[in-house]
Design an enzyme around this catalytic site. Structure first.
Site, short mmCIF file in Angstrom:
data_model
loop_
_atom_site.label_atom_id
_atom_site.label_comp_id
_atom_site.label_asym_id
_atom_site.label_seq_id
_atom_site.Cartn_x
_atom_site.Cartn_y
_atom_site.Cartn_z
CG HIS A 198 -1.67 1.13 1.35
ND1 HIS A 198 -1.57 2.14 2.67
CD2 HIS A 198 -2.83 1.82 0.63
CE1 HIS A 198 -2.23 3.29 2.57
NE2 HIS A 198 -3.02 2.92 1.51
CG ASN A 199 -0.59 4.94 0.05
OD1 ASN A 199 -0.88 4.81 -1.04
ND2 ASN A 199 -0.94 5.86 1.15
CD GLU A 247 -2.35 2.53 -3.47
OE1 GLU A 247 -3.27 3.19 -3.48
OE2 GLU A 247 -1.57 2.44 -2.33
CG ASP A 268 -1.21 7.13 -4.20
OD1 ASP A 268 -1.52 6.31 -4.65
OD2 ASP A 268 -1.60 7.90 -3.14
CG HIS A 303 -0.79 9.99 0.86
ND1 HIS A 303 -1.01 9.71 2.31
CD2 HIS A 303 -1.73 9.48 0.39
CE1 HIS A 303 -2.01 9.08 2.37
NE2 HIS A 303 -2.76 8.99 1.28
CD GLU A 332 -5.38 6.83 -4.71
OE1 GLU A 332 -5.56 7.75 -4.11
OE2 GLU A 332 -5.14 5.68 -3.89
#
Length: 538
Positions: free
Chosen positions: A74-75, A104, A106, A119, A153
């Site tokens: 995640h992230n 991931e 973003d 983020h 994302e």
């Protein structure tokens, strides 16, 4: 070798062991082994608890992607907390080196038409999208040859989405999957069919057939807009509205969820317009992101190449209220579970409860050490650390009646006996004057969750001796992990962690075995280890 349960042992194998480990030439020539030779053999990798027949890819890799647990982060770009910490390429490199197969990214608009990774709406630092992709390209297949999924994302404008598409194509070339494979136009391919391939996971416009019709055409400047329903006051995948829950350790999560059940909340939705570049959309083949609405809706309308992302709190409620429906859903569709937005400190939840219902991508913050990452690392020791572990048959069968909360009476449990004999050079604490103890824990379905603790050996971390026996009856060993934790007893400040080792129960050797210990950060503490005897029947 009866005590070691080595069924295929022979005189030639015994001779090989003597030749390899016996240091005294005269003893070796006599085909015998001295105490020192025996000690060297017992300290070798051949006597480790983890059975080396599982340290390579041995499972059938020709099942569809939905049939596997997939190591996921995640992230991935963050190496500290979610609000202030730095973004760093090391996040991607270290995850890939550990065998992670779903990363991931973003993506946000950057200056000079260069997309950036960070983020959003926080003070975390930024990375150029192209440097992230270059790092992934370099390390993608260092630890495993099986496919890497880039979970985007995407918050970029259509023009910078086109830059992203160009970067992906230019960097990965033929490794980027931008078309359906032969024989897989209406079903998910297998990890074997996708070896050395990069898959893009993102929203997509239209069908795979329409994508194929546009193959080799110039899509620059083509933009599609569609409306998506967005639930207000719910978790979002990575950013947006937050749940009003405090940050906490995952041991508290179950109590919080039980309390939240008593609150009746009527969901509110708003429509959100999204613009997607056709150039980026057409790079999404087998991993299209589709918003999860309900199991019933997915069963009626969701396509084979569509996957869902579900926040941990919603996923936890679904595992309790509709476990069987959840399992039937994950049998058909790739499902990713991600940490709730209030985990600003990058803490993690317990991944086991979501593996229990077949969730393929249980995404954790790889930068945060602790029990959840110990379980993650232990789970994916299996199948050669390839990042893909075949789910048990009862999580793949369309006629399954399995429910992790209601284990069947005739399920053939495993009785496991561990004799904790001694410790070997445990990590120093107060100049080896630690009051040492060992905790043996089982993680699996709720009925299998248990732990037992040894007595405390005072002021001895160098060679503590326990000679204690623990017995566990494990109802669903196919999902069970076992964790050994060495601690220094602390009466005031709590116990001090010394080292741990976690692995799947069914990957254990029987007999006299050495348990290597690892630090909180996952680093080897060699020669620190535990000496145990393992016996189990089923």
């Amino acid at each position: 070798m009866q005590e070691q349960y080595t069924l295929d042992f022979s005189e030639s194998i015994a001779s090989e062991i003597i030749q390899k480990y016996e240091p005294i030439e005269e003893v070796k020539q006599a085909h015998q082994m001295s105490f020192e030779g025996f000690r060297r053999y017992m300290d070798s990798s051949e006597c480790l608890l983890f059975d080396n027949k599982y340290d390579h890819v041995y499972q059938d890799m020709t099942h569809p992607l939905t049939d596997y647990f997939i190591s996921s982060s995640h992230n991935t770009y963050l190496i500290s907390d979610q609000l202030w910490g730095p973004s760093d390429l090391w996040g991607y490199i270290s995850a890939l080196v550990k065998g992670c197969r779903c990363l991931e990214i973003d993506c946000w608009d950057g200056s000079q038409n260069e997309p950036v990774v960070y983020h959003g709406y926080t003070f975390t630092s930024k990375l150029l999208f192209k440097t992230v992709i270059q790092a992934i390209h370099k390390y993608a297949f260092v630890a495993s040859e099986y496919p890497v999924v880039l979970s985007l994302e995407n918050h970029c404008s259509p023009s910078q989405q086109e830059v992203m598409a160009d970067t992906l194509l230019a960097t990965f070339g033929d490794a980027l999957l931008s078309y359906t494979l032969d024989n897989f136009s209406d079903r998910l391919p297998s990890p074997e069919a996708l070896k050395f391939k990069i898959l893009v996971r993102n929203k997509k416009i239209g069908t795979l057939h329409e994508t194929l019709e546009r193959k080799d055409s110039d899509k620059h400047g083509q933009v599609e807009e569609f409306e998506e329903e967005e639930e207000i006051e719910q978790e979002e995948d990575g950013s947006g509205a937050q749940e009003p829950e405090p940050v906490g350790d995952f041991q508290d999560d179950l109590a919080k969820e039980e309390q939240s059940k008593r609150v009746v909340r009527i969901p509110l939705f708003r429509k959100k317009k999204i613009k997607i570049s056709m150039a980026l959309s057409d790079l999404v083949i087998y991993t299209k992101v589709e918003k999860f609405k309900s199991f019933h809706h997915s069963n009626l309308y969701q396509q084979f190449n569509e996957s869902n992302s579900i926040g941990e709190s919603q996923a936890r409620k679904l595992t309790k209220l509709a476990a069987r429906e959840f399992i039937l859903h994950t049998r058909k569709f790739i499902t990713r579970v991600y940490p709730k937005a209030t985990r600003a400190d990058s803490s993690n939840f317990n991944p086991q409860e979501f593996w229990n219902v077949g969730c393929q991508m249980v995404a954790l913050n790889f930068q945060t050490p602790g029990l959840p990452m110990d379980l993650q690392n232990g789970k994916f020791l299996d199948n050669g650390c390839s990042g893909y572990v075949l789910k048990p048959r009862f999580l793949r069968d369309k006629k399954t009646k399995f429910n992790p909360h209601k284990v069947l009476i005739d399920n053939n449990p495993l009785t496991l006996t561990i004799r904790l004999i001694s410790g070997i050079q445990l990590p120093p604490s107060y100049q080896n004057k630690a009051d040492t103890l060992v905790i043996v824990e089982i993680f699996g379905v709720p009925n299998d969750q248990m732990k037992q603790q040894s007595r405390v050996i005072k002021k001895n971390a160098f060679n503590p001796r326990w000679n204690e026996t623990f017995t566990f009856v494990i109802q669903v060993p196919e999902l069970a992990l076992i964790r050994f934790v060495a601690e220094n007893q602390g009466l005031i400040a709590g116990n001090e962690f010394l080292g741990q080792y976690t692995l799947p129960v069914l990957c254990m050797n029987r007999g006299y075995r050495r348990v290597p210990l690892f630090s909180k950060m996952g680093e080897s503490l060699e020669p620190a280890s535990l000496f145990i005897y393992v016996w189990y029947i089923r």
